[in-house]
Design an enzyme around this catalytic site. Structure first.
Site, mmCIF file in Angstrom:
data_model
loop_
_atom_site.group_PDB
_atom_site.id
_atom_site.type_symbol
_atom_site.label_atom_id
_atom_site.label_comp_id
_atom_site.label_asym_id
_atom_site.label_seq_id
_atom_site.Cartn_x
_atom_site.Cartn_y
_atom_site.Cartn_z
ATOM 1 N N HIS A 27 0.817 -1.217 0.000
ATOM 2 C CA HIS A 27 0.000 0.000 0.000
ATOM 3 C C HIS A 27 0.845 1.258 0.000
ATOM 4 O O HIS A 27 2.021 1.239 0.323
ATOM 5 C CB HIS A 27 -0.963 0.016 1.200
ATOM 6 N N GLU A 51 -3.947 3.479 1.629
ATOM 7 C CA GLU A 51 -4.210 3.736 3.040
ATOM 8 C C GLU A 51 -4.459 5.228 3.211
ATOM 9 O O GLU A 51 -3.621 6.046 2.835
ATOM 10 C CB GLU A 51 -3.012 3.319 3.894
ATOM 11 N N HIS A 98 2.074 11.685 -7.199
ATOM 12 C CA HIS A 98 0.699 11.287 -7.458
ATOM 13 C C HIS A 98 0.533 9.785 -7.283
ATOM 14 O O HIS A 98 1.509 9.048 -7.222
ATOM 15 C CB HIS A 98 0.269 11.682 -8.883
ATOM 16 N N GLU A 123 -3.311 10.436 -11.281
ATOM 17 C CA GLU A 123 -3.164 10.254 -12.719
ATOM 18 C C GLU A 123 -4.206 9.240 -13.178
ATOM 19 O O GLU A 123 -4.451 8.236 -12.503
ATOM 20 C CB GLU A 123 -1.755 9.742 -13.036
#
Length: 180
Positions: free
Chosen positions: A26, A93, A120, A166
């Site tokens: 994550h 998260e 990003h 994105e």
């Protein structure tokens, strides 16, 4: 010979045995107001909350979200679901430090203003134009639309905390970064 990695200075060509089984699980973003962020990520991007963990002694909560595949199911038992969550790929998260939601001037650095750092996260979508229409319908803020700038077929939107996301359609990117 099967593809294993592109090679550049500093790239290890052999997979270290000690890293076998490692999974990028994550990435974490801090959010000011979890209700607003959860609405965005679940309603606009179709993610599901796999697990929420509260840490009262440290005054923060963690929300683990994923874009589940059709028919994919997480375990019902909370402990099993926690372990399962930490074994997945591509989890987001969201960390909420309690109290930020009621601080009017509070905001997190998005990583794109100076000094730059984090840039990003990215979602791949099956149909970029349909995704753009959906984002427009939901009044999502754009950094860049797919037809703007030098890099075509790539959009950037903002989440409620100003983080950039994105948006790409994989099959439109075959020539990305190629001369011509």
């Amino acid at each position: 010979m099967p593809f294993t990695t592109e090679s550049y200075p500093g790239v290890a060509t052999d997979l270290p045995q000690a890293t076998r089984g490692f999974v990028l699980n994550h990435s974490m973003l801090r959010v000011k107001d979890p209700q607003i962020s959860l609405a965005f990520y679940t309603r606009v991007l179709g993610m599901r909350v796999l697990r929420k963990l509260d840490f009262p002694e440290m005054k923060f909560s963690l929300y683990f979200l994923a874009r589940m595949q059709d028919g994919e199911q997480a375990p019902e038992d909370a402990g099993e679901r926690t372990a399962w969550t930490f074994s997945q790929r591509g989890i987001l998260e969201l960390t909420h430090n309690w109290g930020t939601e009621s601080a009017p001037e509070f905001r997190y650095h998005d990583g794109n203003a100076q000094p730059q750092g984090f840039g990003h996260i990215c979602f791949s979508v099956p149909d970029l134009q349909a995704a753009v229409a959906w984002f427009d319908q939901n009044e999502v803020t754009y950094v860049k639309r797919p037809d703007q700038g030098k890099m075509r077929n790539v959009a950037f939107i903002k989440d409620p905390d100003g983080y950039w996301i994105e948006i790409v359609q994989a099959d439109l990117l075959k020539q990305l970064g190629q001369p011509g």
